[in-house]
Design an enzyme around this catalytic site. Structure first.
Site, mmCIF file in Angstrom:
data_model
loop_
_atom_site.group_PDB
_atom_site.id
_atom_site.type_symbol
_atom_site.label_atom_id
_atom_site.label_comp_id
_atom_site.label_asym_id
_atom_site.label_seq_id
_atom_site.Cartn_x
_atom_site.Cartn_y
_atom_site.Cartn_z
ATOM 1 N N GLY A 11 19.767 50.081 26.034
ATOM 2 C CA GLY A 11 21.197 49.865 26.265
ATOM 3 C C GLY A 11 22.038 50.309 25.077
ATOM 4 C CG ASP A 12 24.603 48.267 23.591
ATOM 5 O OD1 ASP A 12 25.392 48.142 24.544
ATOM 6 O OD2 ASP A 12 24.041 47.295 23.036
ATOM 7 C CE LYS A 15 24.442 52.053 29.553
ATOM 8 N NZ LYS A 15 23.978 51.609 28.230
ATOM 9 N N GLY A 39 28.723 46.381 28.279
ATOM 10 C CA GLY A 39 29.951 46.640 27.528
ATOM 11 C C GLY A 39 29.957 48.123 27.239
ATOM 12 C CG HIS A 40 29.383 50.718 29.880
ATOM 13 N ND1 HIS A 40 29.057 51.189 31.125
ATOM 14 C CD2 HIS A 40 28.288 50.040 29.446
ATOM 15 C CE1 HIS A 40 27.829 50.809 31.433
ATOM 16 N NE2 HIS A 40 27.339 50.099 30.434
ATOM 17 C CB THR A 41 32.787 51.540 23.632
ATOM 18 O OG1 THR A 41 32.085 50.322 23.411
ATOM 19 C CG2 THR A 41 34.021 51.618 22.759
ATOM 20 C CB THR A 129 24.791 38.964 27.836
ATOM 21 O OG1 THR A 129 24.639 38.852 29.258
ATOM 22 C CG2 THR A 129 24.169 40.265 27.350
ATOM 23 N NE ARG A 143 14.793 35.434 51.287
ATOM 24 C CZ ARG A 143 13.568 35.215 51.729
ATOM 25 N NH1 ARG A 143 13.168 35.799 52.832
ATOM 26 N NH2 ARG A 143 12.751 34.423 51.077
ATOM 27 C CD GLN A 236 22.654 45.955 32.023
ATOM 28 O OE1 GLN A 236 22.487 46.195 33.196
ATOM 29 N NE2 GLN A 236 23.800 45.509 31.560
ATOM 30 C CB THR A 313 27.665 39.314 22.749
ATOM 31 O OG1 THR A 313 26.933 40.434 22.236
ATOM 32 C CG2 THR A 313 27.368 39.155 24.217
ATOM 33 N NE ARG A 317 25.233 47.249 20.309
ATOM 34 C CZ ARG A 317 26.231 48.108 20.515
ATOM 35 N NH1 ARG A 317 26.320 49.204 19.813
ATOM 36 N NH2 ARG A 317 27.128 47.862 21.441
ATOM 37 C CG ASP A 345 28.524 60.496 14.314
ATOM 38 O OD1 ASP A 345 27.981 60.557 15.440
ATOM 39 O OD2 ASP A 345 29.233 59.536 13.957
ATOM 40 N N GLY A 427 30.625 61.644 17.471
ATOM 41 C CA GLY A 427 31.670 60.691 17.095
ATOM 42 C C GLY A 427 32.052 59.889 18.315
#
Ligand code: GDP
Ligand code: IMO
Ligand code: MG
Length: 438
Positions: A11-12, A15, A39-41, A129, A143, A236, A313, A317, A345, A427
């Site tokens: 993850g991270d 993406k 959490g997609h930046t 999380t 179900r 993820q 969160t 990392r 970078d 970057g």
């Protein structure tokens, strides 16, 4: 052209940034699994945004975004996200659709997630999380989950009340304390959830979200029939996949490319291309094995230069060298055609850089990913060492201008990982991207 984008590590990987870049060639962007554990930046036009449920394509005018059936959607988080987007000039209404089949993460799933994690002994904690992801997927498979379509039915609030009452029995068994259940919007007393307050919360949420809910299968298939491009956004990463990741230290869904069909209603025949997003090094947040993890100054340099703190969160990392065993495995499981290699970078300051090319486990050398997390925890990385380039790469605009040693590092990663290089990211901003083949 329909493309699946997956995370190739834990993850991270970046993406969100790569989805944002690829959105210019797409008409529809679909999230297919996970929930607000993601959490997609995206950093565009000088603004940083972190998306958790809304597909990262929302920042581009005229694109349609879909929250697919494979997602577990927290209505309260989604309302907050829609409001945050609105406050920065982005209107989701009319461009964002949620599948009637999408399961919901309710406040009581978050309570269970926290109480179950608190009840796990040291060494067995997953480091979730706390977003209710595991309990929501468990309810789906059991179900007993509520889907967005159920929110439109008359008996929705009765079902919410019933589920709160059932959850309270479980919370009592777990010995949940109020301090374990500090969740915004949740009213608790003596470890028990207040049913009336919860029902009132969802009555309001139903009003807000009803206009976004529809059957998205015909929407996507008619888009496809009229030649539109669909981009499927994974959350993820491969190593957090419930089947192929480091079980049990995983999430509760299938981030891998196969999950894109299950989670959207497109068929395997509809997928034309798979893009794997991979960092030039490795990170992991939460518990579980991580063979190339560094505990020294190099690890700290990666964390500082890469700003390696959870996008949602804020948790630090864990950082380590690139693991080509992971990347090669991810290529195989997902059928990755192209790599989007990010954060090169961050590596600009290392005189020497290591790449893990194999593991030594109990005296045996292997390039295959072991099935068991215990075996992976015993894996000693077999490293290859390369010279670093020791100069800035973030201002480069053409791949030919990369320093030769940086080019050699990228070529080696690609060679070890078995797919072509599609994008090189140097970057966090949209502009800091070299598009090679995508
Ligand atoms: P995701 O969950 O895969 O979307 O990734 P996150 O957004 O959680 O974490 C990736 C972080 O790296 C974010 O802070 C991004 O802004 C940042 N980022 C993405 N690509 C690059 C890159 O090429 N270089 C640098 N320095 N940062 C990047
Ligand atoms: P994005 O989409 C990194 C990790 C958690 C924990 C494990 C299980 O931003 O890459 P869960 O709450 O899903 O039950 O937690 O999975 N995890 C992530 N790690 N990036 C993510 O999402 C993650 N989503 C979950 O830290 O170890
Ligand atoms: Mg993230």
């Amino acid at each position: 052209m329909n493309t699946v984008l997956v995370g190739a590590q834990w993850g991270d990987e970046g993406k969100g940034k790569i989805i944002d870049v690829l959105t210019d060639k797409s008409d529809y962007i679909v999230r297919y699994q996970g929930g607000s554990n993601a959490g997609h930046t995206v950093i565009a036009e000088g603004k940083k945004r972190v998306l958790r449920l809304v597909p990262s394509g929302i920042l581009h005018d005229g694109k349609t975004c879909v929250i697919g059936n494979g997602v577990v959607m927290n209505p309260l988080d989604l309302i907050e996200e829609i409001e945050t987007l609105r406050s920065t000039g982005i209107e989701a209404k009319g461009r964002l659709w949620i599948s009637t089949r999408t399961q919901m993460v309710m406040l009581y799933h978050r309570a269970l997630d926290k109480a179950e994690e608190a009840a796990r002994p040291e060494g067995k904690k997953i480091g979730t999380t706390g977003r209710g992801i595991g309990p929501a997927y468990a309810a789906k498979v059991n179900r007993s989950g509520l889907r967005c379509g159920d929110m439109l039915a008359e008996n929705f609030l009765d079902k919410v009340r019933e589920q709160v009452e059932e959850t309270n029995i479980r919370l009592k068994e777990l010995g949940a304390k109020d301090s374990d259940l500090a969740i915004p919007g949740l009213v608790v007393e003596n470890g028990q959830i207040d049913a009336a307050a919860t029902v009132a919360t969802y009555a309001a949420a139903k009003e807000r979200l009803s206009p976004y809910i529809r059957d998205t299968v015909p929407l996507l298939h008619s888009a496809k029939a009229s030649g539109k491009s669909i981009l499927l956004e994974g959350a993820q990463g491969t190593m957090l996949d419930i089947d192929f990741g480091t079980y049990p230290f995983v999430t509760s869904s299938n981030p891998t490319a196969g999950g894109a069909c299950i989670g959207s209603g497109l068929s395997p025949r509809d997928i034309d291309c798979v893009v794997g997003v991979v960092k030039a090094y490795t990170t992991r947040v939460g518990e579980g094995p991580f063979p190339t993890e560094l505990f020294d100054a190099d690890g700290r340099t990666l964390a500082e230069r890469g700003h390696e703190f959870g996008a949602v969160t804020g948790r630090p990392r864990r950082c380590g060298w690139f693991d080509a065993v992971v990347a090669r495995y991810a290529q195989q499981i997902n059928g990755i055609d192209y790599w989007a290699l990010t954060k090169l970078d961050v590596m600009d300051v290392f005189p020497k850089i290591k790449i893990c090319v194999a593991y030594e486990i109990d005296g045996q050398t292997t390039r295959d990913m072991p099935c068991s997390a215990d075996a992976l925890a015993r894996a000693k990385p077999v490293y290859e060492e390369m010279d670093g380039w020791m100069c800035e790469t973030s201002n480069i605009t053409r791949i030919e201008d990369l320093p030769p040693k940086a080019k050699a590092y990228v070529e080696r990663l690609v060679e070890l990982s078995g797919a072509k290089l599609g994008i090189l990211s140097i970057g966090p901003a949209r502009e800091s991207t070299l598009r090679i083949a995508l």
